[in-house]
Design an enzyme around this catalytic site. Structure first.
Site, short mmCIF file in Angstrom:
data_model
loop_
_atom_site.label_atom_id
_atom_site.label_comp_id
_atom_site.label_asym_id
_atom_site.label_seq_id
_atom_site.Cartn_x
_atom_site.Cartn_y
_atom_site.Cartn_z
N ARG A 49 26.02 -7.94 2.71
CA ARG A 49 24.69 -8.43 2.34
C ARG A 49 23.73 -7.26 2.24
O ARG A 49 23.73 -6.37 3.09
CB ARG A 49 24.21 -9.41 3.40
N ASP A 51 19.52 -6.41 1.68
CA ASP A 51 18.20 -7.04 1.77
C ASP A 51 17.43 -6.88 0.47
O ASP A 51 17.82 -6.13 -0.44
CB ASP A 51 17.41 -6.41 2.91
N TYR A 108 26.74 4.07 2.49
CA TYR A 108 25.39 3.92 1.98
C TYR A 108 24.77 5.29 1.75
O TYR A 108 25.08 6.26 2.46
CB TYR A 108 24.51 3.15 2.97
N ARG A 194 18.54 1.40 7.43
CA ARG A 194 17.11 1.67 7.31
C ARG A 194 16.48 2.00 8.66
O ARG A 194 15.57 2.85 8.74
CB ARG A 194 16.41 0.48 6.65
#
Length: 248
Positions: A49, A51, A108, A194
């Protein structure tokens, strides 16, 4: 028969990757396009998932379809999908292959720039001032290995475990104005990258030492970490699967 579809998207245009009652999502657009072409509902299971505002240069989802797939399905899907989503590949896999649970690692990348640019601000985060990348990389070494990452997880999550194994975490300066943070792990928690990047910004600005960063990890308390970095700089860039799950 089960298939893996690999695709990319710019998250700026969506309220996240997975379907939800309010707001347009990547999954909603993808399933709508599949249903239009295949003439029956298709349920996509994403590898993970993302955001709202977070991008993916490589996302994978699996779906089941018992009839032969139409020729050039990828091109036909791209003809229906919005310009912010692009299908890259569709491959048949074993019937038990799972886009989420069979992923060995995910990577990422977080991109930053110290030059404000109206043309790239959708995919890079503008960070003013000077960052100490040497200090940030020394702190990032404490992320490596298998450990509890509760300090960097969104509170009230439904995750069954906070244990992740990180095998790469480093900043790379690409030019005088741009830099990227790469992090690879077997799994990630909600908001984890993040939160890590936002806390490393504190190290880079001299507001937190390497030792204090290590203490944040050991505390298992989100309140001890820094603010989450903005969404626009983050992108899922790689997912690795065992080769033996692919049939074609």
């Amino acid at each position: 028969m089960r298939y893996f579809v690999t695709f990319a998207y710019r998250g700026t245009d969506f309220h996240g990757s997975q379907a939800q009652p309010n707001g347009n999502t990547v999954q909603t657009e993808m399933e709508k396009a599949f249903a239009t072409i295949l003439r029956e509902p298709v349920a996509l299971t994403f590898a993970g998932r993302t955001d709202a505002g977070v991008h993916a240069e490589k996302m994978v989802a699996h779906f089941d379809f018992d009839k032969p797939l139409p020729a050039k399905l990828d091109k036909r899907l791209n003809g229906l999908l919005p310009e912010s989503i692009a299908v890259r590949d569709i491959r048949q896999v074993t019937d038990t292959a799972h886009a989420r649970f069979d992923a060995k690692t995910r990577t990422y990348r977080y991109r930053i720039t110290n030059r404000k640019d109206p043309f790239t601000n959708l995919i890079r985060t503008y960070v003013g001032g000077i960052l100490d990348f040497t200090a940030m990389n020394k702190a990032a070494l404490h992320l490596l290995g298998e450990q509890d990452f509760s300090s960097f997880c969104r509170v009230h999550t439904d995750a069954k475990t906070m244990i992740c194994t990180v095998c790469e975490a480093q900043w790379i300066q690409e030019s005088e104005t741009e830099a990227c943070f790469f992090i690879t792990a077997n799994r990630f928690l909600r908001n984890m990258v993040r939160a890590i990047v936002g806390t490393l910004f504190e190290v880079g600005r001299g507001k937190m030492t390497e030792e204090q960063f290590a203490e944040v990890i050991a505390s298992h308390d989100r309140c001890h970490a820094g603010h989450s970095a903005p969404a626009e700089g983050l992108s899922l860039v790689e997912i690795i699967y065992p080769q033996n799950i692919y049939i074609s």
